[in-house]
Design a protein around this motif. Structure first.
Motif, PDB file in Angstrom:
ATOM      1  N   ALA A 139       0.946  -1.188  -0.002  1.00  0.00           N
ATOM      2  CA  ALA A 139      -0.063   0.002   0.031  1.00  0.00           C
ATOM      3  C   ALA A 139       0.966   1.294   0.038  1.00  0.00           C
ATOM      4  CB  ALA A 139      -0.966  -0.069   1.090  1.00  0.00           C
ATOM      5  N   SER A 140       1.809   1.245   0.685  1.00  0.00           N
ATOM      6  CA  SER A 140       2.745   2.530   0.942  1.00  0.00           C
ATOM      7  C   SER A 140       3.588   2.671  -0.370  1.00  0.00           C
ATOM      8  CB  SER A 140       3.802   2.342   2.098  1.00  0.00           C
ATOM      9  OG  SER A 140       4.471   1.292   1.768  1.00  0.00           O
ATOM     10  N   ARG A 141       3.574   1.627  -1.291  1.00  0.00           N
ATOM     11  CA  ARG A 141       4.315   1.747  -2.526  1.00  0.00           C
ATOM     12  C   ARG A 141       3.299   1.928  -3.846  1.00  0.00           C
ATOM     13  NH1 ARG A 141       7.939  -3.546  -2.006  1.00  0.00           N
ATOM     14  NH2 ARG A 141       8.529  -3.078  -4.104  1.00  0.00           N
ATOM     15  N   GLY A 142       2.102   2.317  -3.390  1.00  0.00           N
ATOM     16  CA  GLY A 142       1.105   2.579  -4.353  1.00  0.00           C
ATOM     17  C   GLY A 142      -0.002   1.704  -4.921  1.00  0.00           C
ATOM     18  N   LEU A 143       0.209   0.280  -4.308  1.00  0.00           N
ATOM     19  CA  LEU A 143      -0.742  -0.356  -4.728  1.00  0.00           C
ATOM     20  C   LEU A 143      -2.081  -0.334  -4.147  1.00  0.00           C
ATOM     21  CD1 LEU A 143      -1.174  -3.198  -6.124  1.00  0.00           C
ATOM     22  CD2 LEU A 143      -0.909  -4.552  -4.019  1.00  0.00           C
ATOM     23  N   ARG A 144      -3.117  -0.598  -4.656  1.00  0.00           N
ATOM     24  CA  ARG A 144      -4.554  -0.390  -4.288  1.00  0.00           C
ATOM     25  C   ARG A 144      -5.035  -1.856  -4.186  1.00  0.00           C
ATOM     26  NH1 ARG A 144      -9.089   3.250  -3.933  1.00  0.00           N
ATOM     27  NH2 ARG A 144     -10.709   2.164  -2.772  1.00  0.00           N
ATOM     28  N   VAL A 145      -5.410  -2.266  -2.724  1.00  0.00           N
ATOM     29  CA  VAL A 145      -5.982  -3.710  -2.965  1.00  0.00           C
ATOM     30  C   VAL A 145      -7.482  -3.392  -2.393  1.00  0.00           C
ATOM     31  CG1 VAL A 145      -6.172  -5.767  -1.290  1.00  0.00           C
ATOM     32  CG2 VAL A 145      -3.795  -4.741  -1.985  1.00  0.00           C
ATOM     33  N   LEU A 146      -8.434  -3.866  -2.966  1.00  0.00           N
ATOM     34  CA  LEU A 146      -9.740  -3.720  -3.051  1.00  0.00           C
ATOM     35  C   LEU A 146     -10.482  -5.211  -2.977  1.00  0.00           C
ATOM     36  CD1 LEU A 146     -12.282  -1.909  -2.448  1.00  0.00           C
ATOM     37  CD2 LEU A 146     -12.347  -1.802  -4.995  1.00  0.00           C
ATOM     38  N   VAL A 147     -11.117  -5.579  -2.030  1.00  0.00           N
ATOM     39  CA  VAL A 147     -11.891  -6.795  -1.812  1.00  0.00           C
ATOM     40  C   VAL A 147     -13.381  -6.506  -2.235  1.00  0.00           C
ATOM     41  CG1 VAL A 147     -12.749  -8.735  -0.274  1.00  0.00           C
ATOM     42  CG2 VAL A 147     -10.157  -7.648   0.060  1.00  0.00           C
ATOM     43  N   LEU A 148     -13.664  -7.318  -3.309  1.00  0.00           N
ATOM     44  CA  LEU A 148     -15.317  -7.194  -3.586  1.00  0.00           C
ATOM     45  C   LEU A 148     -15.852  -8.410  -2.972  1.00  0.00           C
ATOM     46  CD1 LEU A 148     -15.021  -5.940  -7.286  1.00  0.00           C
ATOM     47  CD2 LEU A 148     -15.173  -4.696  -5.183  1.00  0.00           C
ATOM     48  N   ALA A 149     -16.760  -8.514  -1.867  1.00  0.00           N
ATOM     49  CA  ALA A 149     -17.272  -9.171  -1.211  1.00  0.00           C
ATOM     50  C   ALA A 149     -18.760  -9.665  -1.508  1.00  0.00           C
ATOM     51  CB  ALA A 149     -17.450  -9.123   0.603  1.00  0.00           C
ATOM     52  N   ASP A 150     -18.671 -10.871  -2.093  1.00  0.00           N
ATOM     53  CA  ASP A 150     -20.265 -11.249  -2.782  1.00  0.00           C
ATOM     54  C   ASP A 150     -21.153 -11.662  -1.818  1.00  0.00           C
ATOM     55  OD1 ASP A 150     -21.684 -11.531  -5.159  1.00  0.00           O
ATOM     56  OD2 ASP A 150     -21.237 -13.396  -5.438  1.00  0.00           O
ATOM     57  N   ASP A 151     -21.381 -10.614  -0.784  1.00  0.00           N
ATOM     58  CA  ASP A 151     -22.290 -10.869   0.161  1.00  0.00           C
ATOM     59  C   ASP A 151     -23.268  -9.858   0.546  1.00  0.00           C
ATOM     60  OD1 ASP A 151     -20.836 -13.085   2.464  1.00  0.00           O
ATOM     61  OD2 ASP A 151     -19.331 -11.696   1.325  1.00  0.00           O
ATOM     62  N   SER A 152     -24.518 -10.262   1.040  1.00  0.00           N
ATOM     63  CA  SER A 152     -25.542  -9.021   1.170  1.00  0.00           C
ATOM     64  C   SER A 152     -25.443  -8.367   2.707  1.00  0.00           C
ATOM     65  CB  SER A 152     -26.640  -9.990   1.012  1.00  0.00           C
ATOM     66  OG  SER A 152     -27.134 -10.816   1.693  1.00  0.00           O
ATOM     67  N   SER A 153     -24.482  -9.251   3.589  1.00  0.00           N
ATOM     68  CA  SER A 153     -24.608  -8.756   4.925  1.00  0.00           C
ATOM     69  C   SER A 153     -23.370  -7.985   5.253  1.00  0.00           C
ATOM     70  CB  SER A 153     -25.051  -9.934   5.653  1.00  0.00           C
ATOM     71  OG  SER A 153     -24.551  -9.625   7.247  1.00  0.00           O
ATOM     72  N   ALA A 154     -23.313  -6.760   5.502  1.00  0.00           N
ATOM     73  CA  ALA A 154     -22.030  -5.941   5.946  1.00  0.00           C
ATOM     74  C   ALA A 154     -21.754  -6.682   7.131  1.00  0.00           C
ATOM     75  CB  ALA A 154     -22.451  -4.670   5.724  1.00  0.00           C
ATOM     76  N   SER A 155     -22.686  -6.877   8.126  1.00  0.00           N
ATOM     77  CA  SER A 155     -22.262  -7.270   9.548  1.00  0.00           C
ATOM     78  C   SER A 155     -21.572  -8.502   9.366  1.00  0.00           C
ATOM     79  CB  SER A 155     -23.322  -7.369  10.319  1.00  0.00           C
ATOM     80  OG  SER A 155     -24.422  -8.163   9.927  1.00  0.00           O
ATOM     81  N   ALA A 156     -21.926  -9.589   8.397  1.00  0.00           N
ATOM     82  CA  ALA A 156     -21.343 -10.795   8.488  1.00  0.00           C
ATOM     83  C   ALA A 156     -19.801 -10.691   7.800  1.00  0.00           C
ATOM     84  CB  ALA A 156     -22.192 -11.890   7.336  1.00  0.00           C
ATOM     85  N   VAL A 157     -19.668  -9.762   7.074  1.00  0.00           N
ATOM     86  CA  VAL A 157     -18.327  -9.645   6.350  1.00  0.00           C
ATOM     87  C   VAL A 157     -17.305  -9.034   7.442  1.00  0.00           C
ATOM     88  CG1 VAL A 157     -17.024  -8.228   4.616  1.00  0.00           C
ATOM     89  CG2 VAL A 157     -19.197  -9.353   4.197  1.00  0.00           C
ATOM     90  N   ARG A 158     -17.973  -7.949   8.081  1.00  0.00           N
ATOM     91  CA  ARG A 158     -17.350  -7.371   9.290  1.00  0.00           C
ATOM     92  C   ARG A 158     -16.581  -8.296  10.493  1.00  0.00           C
ATOM     93  NH1 ARG A 158     -21.075  -3.314   8.749  1.00  0.00           N
ATOM     94  NH2 ARG A 158     -20.297  -1.462   7.965  1.00  0.00           N
ATOM     95  N   ALA A 159     -17.535  -9.271  10.667  1.00  0.00           N
ATOM     96  CA  ALA A 159     -17.437 -10.227  11.634  1.00  0.00           C
ATOM     97  C   ALA A 159     -16.434 -10.957  11.238  1.00  0.00           C
ATOM     98  CB  ALA A 159     -18.627 -11.210  11.995  1.00  0.00           C
ATOM     99  N   VAL A 160     -16.203 -11.571   9.871  1.00  0.00           N
ATOM    100  CA  VAL A 160     -15.274 -12.470   9.358  1.00  0.00           C
ATOM    101  C   VAL A 160     -14.041 -11.741   9.304  1.00  0.00           C
ATOM    102  CG1 VAL A 160     -14.329 -13.613   7.115  1.00  0.00           C
ATOM    103  CG2 VAL A 160     -16.749 -13.951   8.150  1.00  0.00           C
ATOM    104  N   LEU A 161     -14.104 -10.551   8.927  1.00  0.00           N
ATOM    105  CA  LEU A 161     -12.592  -9.698   8.869  1.00  0.00           C
ATOM    106  C   LEU A 161     -12.203  -9.350  10.379  1.00  0.00           C
ATOM    107  CD1 LEU A 161     -13.702  -6.850   6.404  1.00  0.00           C
ATOM    108  CD2 LEU A 161     -12.102  -8.926   6.007  1.00  0.00           C
ATOM    109  N   ASP A 162     -12.862  -9.149  11.470  1.00  0.00           N
ATOM    110  CA  ASP A 162     -12.857  -8.912  12.568  1.00  0.00           C
ATOM    111  C   ASP A 162     -12.101 -10.312  13.247  1.00  0.00           C
ATOM    112  OD1 ASP A 162     -13.601  -6.225  12.645  1.00  0.00           O
ATOM    113  OD2 ASP A 162     -15.394  -6.445  13.763  1.00  0.00           O
ATOM    114  N   SER A 163     -12.750 -11.260  13.022  1.00  0.00           N
ATOM    115  CA  SER A 163     -12.193 -12.599  13.658  1.00  0.00           C
ATOM    116  C   SER A 163     -10.686 -12.822  13.334  1.00  0.00           C
ATOM    117  CB  SER A 163     -13.000 -13.605  13.425  1.00  0.00           C
ATOM    118  OG  SER A 163     -13.419 -14.092  12.124  1.00  0.00           O
ATOM    119  N   ALA A 164     -10.494 -12.469  11.866  1.00  0.00           N
ATOM    120  CA  ALA A 164      -9.106 -12.582  11.566  1.00  0.00           C
ATOM    121  C   ALA A 164      -8.295 -11.385  11.535  1.00  0.00           C
ATOM    122  CB  ALA A 164      -9.257 -13.004   9.984  1.00  0.00           C
ATOM    123  N   ALA A 165      -8.635 -10.419  12.359  1.00  0.00           N
ATOM    124  CA  ALA A 165      -7.949  -9.300  12.532  1.00  0.00           C
ATOM    125  C   ALA A 165      -7.477  -8.488  11.135  1.00  0.00           C
ATOM    126  CB  ALA A 165      -6.971  -9.552  13.537  1.00  0.00           C
TER     127      ALA A 165
END
Length: 173
Positions: free
Chosen positions: A78-104
């Motif tokens: 990221a500090s070298r200019g790369l943009r990383v973007l995850v496109l989550a094929d999910d309908s629930s933002a809270s489910a996605v957040r929970a997975v991201l949070d559990s994996a830190a």
């Protein structure tokens, strides 16, 4: 005979998965989605910087296994200019957040709400047709051209992220 049929099925699935993604050398398909923080992000926001677009789902075990590699790529480049973007094929933002949070994991995520196939595999016309294999990765140059596709069913997670990392290193020396 059974082994031949199994291998044929796997190969056919990989071929189907390859057809579902934009070809190397083509433009990244147009999209406009809301990130988990509510901001809009589109394919145009990626122009001007090399990018990795990860097609992902919180309900997919292989996608969840790829999170550590996605986060490491984001931290390293990221500090070298790369943009990383995850496109989550999910309908629930809270489910996605929970997975991201559990994996830190802290990476930019846009909620695709079941539209990954509509964006990336628009020729898929019937529900039984295979669409995009998750996770899959598109390495895109600063002009918005797909330079490499790494397909989710192609190989084990470490090899898959190794191929993504190699492609990024070619764009960002």
């Amino acid at each position: 005979m059974v082994l031949f049929l199994c291998l044929s099925a796997c190969q056919r699935s990989l071929q189907e998965a390859e057809k579902a993604l934009p070809a190397v050398g083509s433009a990244l398909p147009a999209f406009s989605l809301a990130e988990l923080d509510g901001q809009r992000v589109s394919d145009r926001d990626l122009h001007g910087r090399p990018s990795v677009v990860a097609l992902w789902s919180s309900t997919c075990g292989s996608s969840r296994a790829a999170l550590a590699g996605i986060a490491a790529l984001h931290r390293e480049y990221a500090s070298r200019g790369l943009r990383v973007l995850v496109l989550a094929d999910d309908s629930s933002a809270s489910a996605v957040r929970a997975v991201l949070d559990s994996a830190a994991v802290r990476v930019p995520v846009a909620l695709a709400s079941g539209t990954i196939d509509q964006i990336f595999a628009p020729s898929k016309r019937w529900p039984w047709q295979k669409g995009v294999a998750l996770p899959s990765f598109l390495v895109v140059d600063a002009a918005g051209t797909v330079k490499r596709r790494v397909i989710g069913i192609e190989q084990d997670p470490a090899m898959r992220m190794g191929r993504v990392r190699q492609s990024v290193a070619e764009l960002i020396p």
